[in-house]
Structures are given as structure tokens and as C-alpha cells.
Design a protein around this motif. Structure first.
Motif, mmCIF file in Angstrom:
data_model
loop_
_atom_site.group_PDB
_atom_site.id
_atom_site.type_symbol
_atom_site.label_atom_id
_atom_site.label_comp_id
_atom_site.label_asym_id
_atom_site.label_seq_id
_atom_site.Cartn_x
_atom_site.Cartn_y
_atom_site.Cartn_z
ATOM 1 N N GLU A 18 0.007 -32.737 -7.738
ATOM 2 C CA GLU A 18 -0.954 -33.362 -6.824
ATOM 3 C C GLU A 18 -0.374 -33.461 -5.411
ATOM 4 O OE1 GLU A 18 -4.095 -33.726 -7.486
ATOM 5 O OE2 GLU A 18 -3.621 -33.000 -9.487
ATOM 6 N N VAL A 19 0.904 -33.791 -5.294
ATOM 7 C CA VAL A 19 1.549 -33.860 -3.970
ATOM 8 C C VAL A 19 1.526 -32.489 -3.312
ATOM 9 C CG1 VAL A 19 3.762 -34.205 -2.783
ATOM 10 C CG2 VAL A 19 2.983 -35.875 -4.482
ATOM 11 N N TRP A 20 1.861 -31.449 -4.054
ATOM 12 C CA TRP A 20 1.897 -30.091 -3.501
ATOM 13 C C TRP A 20 0.526 -29.669 -2.987
ATOM 14 C CZ3 TRP A 20 5.115 -26.763 -7.465
ATOM 15 C CH2 TRP A 20 6.435 -27.251 -7.506
ATOM 16 N N VAL A 21 -0.517 -30.009 -3.752
ATOM 17 C CA VAL A 21 -1.878 -29.646 -3.338
ATOM 18 C C VAL A 21 -2.290 -30.488 -2.132
ATOM 19 C CG1 VAL A 21 -4.311 -29.606 -4.031
ATOM 20 C CG2 VAL A 21 -2.535 -28.785 -5.613
ATOM 21 N N GLU A 22 -2.004 -31.794 -2.157
ATOM 22 C CA GLU A 22 -2.353 -32.675 -1.037
ATOM 23 C C GLU A 22 -1.644 -32.250 0.243
ATOM 24 O OE1 GLU A 22 -1.549 -36.712 -2.195
ATOM 25 O OE2 GLU A 22 -3.017 -36.622 -3.832
ATOM 26 N N GLN A 23 -0.399 -31.801 0.124
ATOM 27 C CA GLN A 23 0.369 -31.357 1.294
ATOM 28 C C GLN A 23 -0.137 -30.015 1.821
ATOM 29 O OE1 GLN A 23 2.648 -32.879 3.027
ATOM 30 N NE2 GLN A 23 3.192 -34.582 1.724
ATOM 31 N N LEU A 49 10.068 -25.317 -5.649
ATOM 32 C CA LEU A 49 11.098 -25.844 -6.543
ATOM 33 C C LEU A 49 12.497 -25.454 -6.071
ATOM 34 C CD1 LEU A 49 9.502 -25.305 -10.065
ATOM 35 C CD2 LEU A 49 9.941 -27.489 -8.910
ATOM 36 N N ASP A 50 12.675 -24.194 -5.674
ATOM 37 C CA ASP A 50 13.979 -23.758 -5.151
ATOM 38 C C ASP A 50 14.376 -24.574 -3.932
ATOM 39 O OD1 ASP A 50 14.234 -21.812 -7.105
ATOM 40 O OD2 ASP A 50 13.638 -20.149 -5.791
ATOM 41 N N LEU A 51 13.421 -24.761 -3.037
ATOM 42 C CA LEU A 51 13.717 -25.490 -1.803
ATOM 43 C C LEU A 51 14.076 -26.947 -2.085
ATOM 44 C CD1 LEU A 51 10.833 -24.109 0.466
ATOM 45 C CD2 LEU A 51 13.287 -23.622 0.702
ATOM 46 N N THR A 52 13.296 -27.591 -2.941
ATOM 47 C CA THR A 52 13.495 -29.025 -3.162
ATOM 48 C C THR A 52 14.624 -29.327 -4.143
ATOM 49 O OG1 THR A 52 11.742 -29.031 -4.835
ATOM 50 C CG2 THR A 52 11.128 -29.638 -2.585
ATOM 51 N N GLN A 53 14.714 -28.567 -5.232
ATOM 52 C CA GLN A 53 15.706 -28.867 -6.257
ATOM 53 C C GLN A 53 17.050 -28.212 -5.979
ATOM 54 O OE1 GLN A 53 13.852 -27.791 -9.975
ATOM 55 N NE2 GLN A 53 12.516 -29.573 -9.954
ATOM 56 N N ASP A 54 17.033 -26.925 -5.674
ATOM 57 C CA ASP A 54 18.287 -26.188 -5.512
ATOM 58 C C ASP A 54 18.904 -26.352 -4.128
ATOM 59 O OD1 ASP A 54 17.828 -25.333 -8.081
ATOM 60 O OD2 ASP A 54 17.065 -23.370 -7.486
ATOM 61 N N GLY A 61 10.730 -30.570 5.618
ATOM 62 C CA GLY A 61 11.310 -29.229 5.675
ATOM 63 C C GLY A 61 10.480 -28.230 4.895
ATOM 64 N N VAL A 62 10.014 -28.634 3.716
ATOM 65 C CA VAL A 62 9.167 -27.749 2.908
ATOM 66 C C VAL A 62 7.879 -27.455 3.669
ATOM 67 C CG1 VAL A 62 7.831 -27.527 0.772
ATOM 68 C CG2 VAL A 62 10.129 -28.511 0.702
ATOM 69 N N ASP A 63 7.314 -28.475 4.295
ATOM 70 C CA ASP A 63 6.092 -28.299 5.069
ATOM 71 C C ASP A 63 6.297 -27.256 6.172
ATOM 72 O OD1 ASP A 63 3.368 -29.141 5.348
ATOM 73 O OD2 ASP A 63 3.953 -30.167 7.196
ATOM 74 N N LEU A 64 7.394 -27.364 6.889
ATOM 75 C CA LEU A 64 7.708 -26.418 7.959
ATOM 76 C C LEU A 64 7.927 -25.014 7.414
ATOM 77 C CD1 LEU A 64 8.429 -25.825 10.941
ATOM 78 C CD2 LEU A 64 10.778 -26.439 10.359
#
Length: 110
Positions: A18-23, A49-54, A61-64
């Protein structure tokens, strides 16, 4: 693929999705009120997932990064269109365009 299949495939919970879709990081298509995730959504999900977890990238940052990826994708499509139009031109026009592009690339150091 529906929500449940998508979440199971990426091993994420409903809140994360839901966060990913809302963003706006994922833009699933909607059919009969249900979301439909495509292969591109799966690829974007894996990247998130790679960006946030790894890599430990935060939401800003993910948004950018996702915005920049979308811009690059759009530019590639525009370039593909320009090249297709150029290919349709007569040889004289192609020669002049190549010459002008060579001039420009020489001025910016490409």
C-alpha cells in the motif's frame, strides 16, 4: 497478477504494498476494481526491495530514484521516436542532421 500473488512473489506484506502504491512507485492497472500487476511492476518492486533492504535507501531516496528512472525511460522513448523520424528522411536531410549532431557533440565533449 493480483495483489496477493504480487505480495507473495516479492515476499512483502500488504502495508508495504500500500505504501509503494500510495507513493506512486508502482502504478498497477485496474480491472473491475482490482489491481493488476504487470512484469514491469515486479521489476520495480524488486528494485525497491534492493534499494531499501540491501542498500539502505530511505523513502525520499527511493522516491527520487524512481522518478529519475521514469525520466530516463521517457527520454529513451523520445530518442527512439526521433531516430525513427530521422530514418524516414531523405539522404540529404540525414547527412545534414549527422553533421549538425557531430558539431554539437564536439562542443560538449562527447
Amino acid at each position: 497478477m493480483d495483489d496477493l500473488e504480487f505480495r507473495r512473489f516479492l515476499k512483502i506484506d500488504v502495508t508495504v504494498l500500500e505504501v509503494w502504491v500510495e507513493q506512486g512507485w508502482l502504478l498497477p492497472q485496474s480491472q473491475d476494481g482490482a489491481r493488476d500487476f504487470r512484469d514491469t511492476d515486479v521489476a520495480r518492486g524488486r528494485l525497491i526491495l534492493d534499494l531499501t533492504q540491501d542498500m539502505g535507501v530511505n523513502d525520499a531516496g527511493v522516491d527520487l530514484i524512481m522518478d529519475l528512472i521514469d525520466q530516463i525511460h521517457g527520454l529513451r522513448g523520445t530518442l527512439r521516436d526521433v531516430l525513427a523520424v530521422m530514418a524516414e528522411q531523405d539522404e540529404e536531410v540525414k547527412r545534414r542532421l549527422r553533421g549538425r549532431l557531430d558539431e554539437l557533440s564536439g562542443t560538449v565533449g562527447l
